[in-house]
Design a protein around this motif. Structure first.
Motif, PDB file in Angstrom:
ATOM      1  N   PHE A 115       0.824  -1.204   0.000  1.00  0.00           N
ATOM      2  CA  PHE A 115       0.000   0.000   0.000  1.00  0.00           C
ATOM      3  C   PHE A 115       0.861   1.258   0.000  1.00  0.00           C
ATOM      4  O   PHE A 115       1.998   1.248   0.485  1.00  0.00           O
ATOM      5  CB  PHE A 115      -0.898   0.041   1.241  1.00  0.00           C
ATOM      6  CG  PHE A 115      -1.876  -1.105   1.349  1.00  0.00           C
ATOM      7  CD1 PHE A 115      -2.224  -1.855   0.235  1.00  0.00           C
ATOM      8  CD2 PHE A 115      -2.451  -1.421   2.565  1.00  0.00           C
ATOM      9  CE1 PHE A 115      -3.129  -2.908   0.335  1.00  0.00           C
ATOM     10  CE2 PHE A 115      -3.363  -2.462   2.681  1.00  0.00           C
ATOM     11  CZ  PHE A 115      -3.705  -3.205   1.560  1.00  0.00           C
ATOM     12  N   ASP A 116       0.292   2.360  -0.500  1.00  0.00           N
ATOM     13  CA  ASP A 116       0.951   3.650  -0.346  1.00  0.00           C
ATOM     14  C   ASP A 116       0.618   4.193   1.045  1.00  0.00           C
ATOM     15  O   ASP A 116      -0.141   3.576   1.811  1.00  0.00           O
ATOM     16  CB  ASP A 116       0.552   4.631  -1.449  1.00  0.00           C
ATOM     17  CG  ASP A 116      -0.942   4.948  -1.477  1.00  0.00           C
ATOM     18  OD1 ASP A 116      -1.631   4.721  -0.451  1.00  0.00           O
ATOM     19  OD2 ASP A 116      -1.436   5.420  -2.513  1.00  0.00           O
ATOM     20  N   ALA A 117       1.193   5.338   1.394  1.00  0.00           N
ATOM     21  CA  ALA A 117       1.075   5.869   2.759  1.00  0.00           C
ATOM     22  C   ALA A 117      -0.381   6.089   3.178  1.00  0.00           C
ATOM     23  O   ALA A 117      -0.785   5.725   4.282  1.00  0.00           O
ATOM     24  CB  ALA A 117       1.862   7.171   2.877  1.00  0.00           C
ATOM     25  N   ASP A 118      -1.183   6.685   2.298  1.00  0.00           N
ATOM     26  CA  ASP A 118      -2.578   6.967   2.635  1.00  0.00           C
ATOM     27  C   ASP A 118      -3.379   5.679   2.834  1.00  0.00           C
ATOM     28  O   ASP A 118      -4.205   5.581   3.752  1.00  0.00           O
ATOM     29  CB  ASP A 118      -3.232   7.822   1.547  1.00  0.00           C
ATOM     30  CG  ASP A 118      -2.687   9.240   1.523  1.00  0.00           C
ATOM     31  OD1 ASP A 118      -2.104   9.664   2.539  1.00  0.00           O
ATOM     32  OD2 ASP A 118      -2.851   9.920   0.497  1.00  0.00           O
ATOM     33  N   THR A 119      -3.134   4.709   1.965  1.00  0.00           N
ATOM     34  CA  THR A 119      -3.870   3.445   2.054  1.00  0.00           C
ATOM     35  C   THR A 119      -3.439   2.660   3.284  1.00  0.00           C
ATOM     36  O   THR A 119      -4.259   1.988   3.920  1.00  0.00           O
ATOM     37  CB  THR A 119      -3.667   2.603   0.781  1.00  0.00           C
ATOM     38  OG1 THR A 119      -3.932   3.399  -0.372  1.00  0.00           O
ATOM     39  CG2 THR A 119      -4.591   1.395   0.771  1.00  0.00           C
ATOM     40  N   LYS A 120      -2.163   2.755   3.651  1.00  0.00           N
ATOM     41  CA  LYS A 120      -1.693   2.112   4.887  1.00  0.00           C
ATOM     42  C   LYS A 120      -2.462   2.640   6.084  1.00  0.00           C
ATOM     43  O   LYS A 120      -2.935   1.873   6.936  1.00  0.00           O
ATOM     44  CB  LYS A 120      -0.197   2.382   5.090  1.00  0.00           C
ATOM     45  CG  LYS A 120       0.735   1.544   4.241  1.00  0.00           C
ATOM     46  CD  LYS A 120       2.181   1.866   4.579  1.00  0.00           C
ATOM     47  CE  LYS A 120       3.149   1.074   3.708  1.00  0.00           C
ATOM     48  NZ  LYS A 120       4.561   1.364   4.044  1.00  0.00           N
ATOM     49  N   GLN A 121      -2.588   3.951   6.151  1.00  0.00           N
ATOM     50  CA  GLN A 121      -3.290   4.563   7.270  1.00  0.00           C
ATOM     51  C   GLN A 121      -4.756   4.147   7.301  1.00  0.00           C
ATOM     52  O   GLN A 121      -5.322   3.848   8.359  1.00  0.00           O
ATOM     53  CB  GLN A 121      -3.186   6.092   7.180  1.00  0.00           C
ATOM     54  CG  GLN A 121      -3.750   6.820   8.389  1.00  0.00           C
ATOM     55  CD  GLN A 121      -3.058   6.414   9.690  1.00  0.00           C
ATOM     56  OE1 GLN A 121      -1.837   6.296   9.748  1.00  0.00           O
ATOM     57  NE2 GLN A 121      -3.857   6.193  10.732  1.00  0.00           N
ATOM     58  N   LYS A 122      -5.355   4.087   6.132  1.00  0.00           N
ATOM     59  CA  LYS A 122      -6.753   3.658   6.029  1.00  0.00           C
ATOM     60  C   LYS A 122      -6.906   2.216   6.506  1.00  0.00           C
ATOM     61  O   LYS A 122      -7.842   1.883   7.230  1.00  0.00           O
ATOM     62  CB  LYS A 122      -7.238   3.798   4.584  1.00  0.00           C
ATOM     63  CG  LYS A 122      -8.682   3.398   4.372  1.00  0.00           C
ATOM     64  CD  LYS A 122      -9.073   3.540   2.909  1.00  0.00           C
ATOM     65  CE  LYS A 122     -10.506   3.060   2.670  1.00  0.00           C
ATOM     66  NZ  LYS A 122     -10.880   3.139   1.228  1.00  0.00           N
ATOM     67  N   ALA A 123      -5.953   1.354   6.106  1.00  0.00           N
ATOM     68  CA  ALA A 123      -5.998  -0.057   6.497  1.00  0.00           C
ATOM     69  C   ALA A 123      -5.866  -0.208   8.006  1.00  0.00           C
ATOM     70  O   ALA A 123      -6.575  -1.007   8.630  1.00  0.00           O
ATOM     71  CB  ALA A 123      -4.895  -0.833   5.789  1.00  0.00           C
ATOM     72  N   VAL A 124      -4.964   0.562   8.585  1.00  0.00           N
ATOM     73  CA  VAL A 124      -4.763   0.504  10.042  1.00  0.00           C
ATOM     74  C   VAL A 124      -6.042   0.916  10.758  1.00  0.00           C
ATOM     75  O   VAL A 124      -6.455   0.282  11.746  1.00  0.00           O
ATOM     76  CB  VAL A 124      -3.581   1.396  10.468  1.00  0.00           C
ATOM     77  CG1 VAL A 124      -3.514   1.505  11.982  1.00  0.00           C
ATOM     78  CG2 VAL A 124      -2.271   0.831   9.924  1.00  0.00           C
ATOM     79  N   GLU A 125      -6.696   1.964  10.261  1.00  0.00           N
ATOM     80  CA  GLU A 125      -7.944   2.424  10.882  1.00  0.00           C
ATOM     81  C   GLU A 125      -9.028   1.351  10.793  1.00  0.00           C
ATOM     82  O   GLU A 125      -9.787   1.139  11.751  1.00  0.00           O
ATOM     83  CB  GLU A 125      -8.405   3.716  10.198  1.00  0.00           C
ATOM     84  CG  GLU A 125      -7.501   4.912  10.488  1.00  0.00           C
ATOM     85  CD  GLU A 125      -7.858   6.132   9.663  1.00  0.00           C
ATOM     86  OE1 GLU A 125      -8.827   6.043   8.868  1.00  0.00           O
ATOM     87  OE2 GLU A 125      -7.183   7.175   9.795  1.00  0.00           O
ATOM     88  N   VAL A 126      -9.107   0.684   9.657  1.00  0.00           N
ATOM     89  CA  VAL A 126     -10.093  -0.390   9.494  1.00  0.00           C
ATOM     90  C   VAL A 126      -9.825  -1.514  10.485  1.00  0.00           C
ATOM     91  O   VAL A 126     -10.736  -2.012  11.159  1.00  0.00           O
ATOM     92  CB  VAL A 126     -10.079  -0.941   8.049  1.00  0.00           C
ATOM     93  CG1 VAL A 126     -10.919  -2.208   7.946  1.00  0.00           C
ATOM     94  CG2 VAL A 126     -10.597   0.108   7.075  1.00  0.00           C
ATOM     95  N   LEU A 127      -8.552  -1.923  10.591  1.00  0.00           N
ATOM     96  CA  LEU A 127      -8.199  -3.007  11.503  1.00  0.00           C
ATOM     97  C   LEU A 127      -8.439  -2.607  12.957  1.00  0.00           C
ATOM     98  O   LEU A 127      -8.906  -3.415  13.765  1.00  0.00           O
ATOM     99  CB  LEU A 127      -6.745  -3.421  11.290  1.00  0.00           C
ATOM    100  CG  LEU A 127      -6.443  -4.081   9.930  1.00  0.00           C
ATOM    101  CD1 LEU A 127      -4.947  -4.309   9.774  1.00  0.00           C
ATOM    102  CD2 LEU A 127      -7.197  -5.397   9.782  1.00  0.00           C
ATOM    103  N   ARG A 128      -8.131  -1.354  13.296  1.00  0.00           N
ATOM    104  CA  ARG A 128      -8.389  -0.866  14.654  1.00  0.00           C
ATOM    105  C   ARG A 128      -9.876  -0.974  14.995  1.00  0.00           C
ATOM    106  O   ARG A 128     -10.248  -1.307  16.124  1.00  0.00           O
ATOM    107  CB  ARG A 128      -7.938   0.584  14.791  1.00  0.00           C
ATOM    108  CG  ARG A 128      -6.437   0.805  14.769  1.00  0.00           C
ATOM    109  CD  ARG A 128      -5.788   0.385  16.062  1.00  0.00           C
ATOM    110  NE  ARG A 128      -4.359   0.664  16.076  1.00  0.00           N
ATOM    111  CZ  ARG A 128      -3.473   0.018  16.810  1.00  0.00           C
ATOM    112  NH1 ARG A 128      -3.877  -0.980  17.599  1.00  0.00           N
ATOM    113  NH2 ARG A 128      -2.201   0.321  16.775  1.00  0.00           N
TER     114      ARG A 128
END
Length: 259
Positions: free
Chosen positions: A228-241
């Motif tokens: 993932f790129d930086a923005d998508t990484k952050q989005k993925a982390v939020e989803v997992l959280r």
């Protein structure tokens, strides 16, 4: 006269063959679509994407990337086949075992049964590794439930079959191999009682239906963010959280999942 004896020969029509002109000049439209769909970016591997996507099209009698996007918007089977073609699933048992050992230690302190998510689970080695490590530490099988998810349906099928090669089990001791697998030549078939400890499903974490799995005590998400790129990484982390029962607990990411 007597024409009925010699009927006129009808002129057969020459079949018309439609010539298709291929256009695989701009694979960026596939890259953009795939990123939107899965989060995976090919920014640094555009030539690899072009090779895989073009081969996929030619194998399915598709003559351009525009035609490809049009067809997969209408054909769910073809769409899944493209996802399978463009995603990678390479792992092995007891990979980065120190994190699995830490998880086992935490679960042994829990007073209630726990739910564990492996996302992505690839071909199942990580999910089964956690199950084996928990059993080896003395945790009863009714004290945990493991769910493995992946967007690649081929990987999920292989995970359910749980038939592996020597390279997949190379990190396991001979004793563990004999305890949990039935070996036939170069094949290592995981025993059925271990297979029953893990459920596998096809899921995309960015889809709304992902939330139907409900929340988990512990989450393993190793070597997914690297795609993932930086923005998508952050989005993925939020989803997992959002899928954690207790957000004060850490999520186990892979060492290569740099933020």
């Amino acid at each position: 006269m007597l024409s009925w004896l010699f009927p006129k020969k009808t002129q057969t029509e020459t079949p018309v063959y439609q010539e298709h002109k291929e256009d695989f000049s701009d694979v960026t439209i596939v890259a953009e679509y795939f990123k939107e769909l899965t989060g995976v970016t090919f920014d640094k591997q555009i030539s690899i994407l072009n090779s895989k996507a073009k081969s996929f099209c030619q194998n399915n009698n598709i003559y351009s990337y525009k035609e490809l996007l049009n067809k997969i918007s209408q054909d769910k089977v073809l769409k899944q086949e493209l996802i399978n073609r463009l995603t990678t699933n390479e792992t092995f048992f007891y990979r980065e075992f120190n994190q699995i050992a830490e998880l086992v230690s935490l679960i042994k302190q829990e007073s209630h049964p726990v739910r564990i998510l492996c996302a992505p689970c690839a071909t199942g080695e990580e999910s089964y590794s956690i199950a084996i490590a928990l059993l080896e530490s003395g945790v009863a099988s009714n004290k945990f439930k493991i769910i493995g998810i992946d967007i690649n349906s081929d990987a999920i099928d292989r995970a359910k079959k749980a038939n592996y090669r020597e390279r997949n089990v190379r990190n396991l001791s001979e004793e563990l191999q004999q305890r949990y697998f039935i070996q036939e030549g170069e094949s290592f078939q995981l025993k059925s009682d271990i297979k029953q400890l893990v459920e596998f499903h096809i899921f995309n974490i960015f889809e709304e239906r992902f939330k139907s799995l409900e929340k988990f005590d512990y989450i393993f998400s190793r070597n997914m963010l690297i795609y993932f790129d930086a923005d998508t990484k952050q989005k993925a982390v939020e989803v997992l959280r959002s899928m954690q029962k207790d957000q004060s607990k850490k999520i186990f990411f892979g060492h290569a999942d740099l933020f």
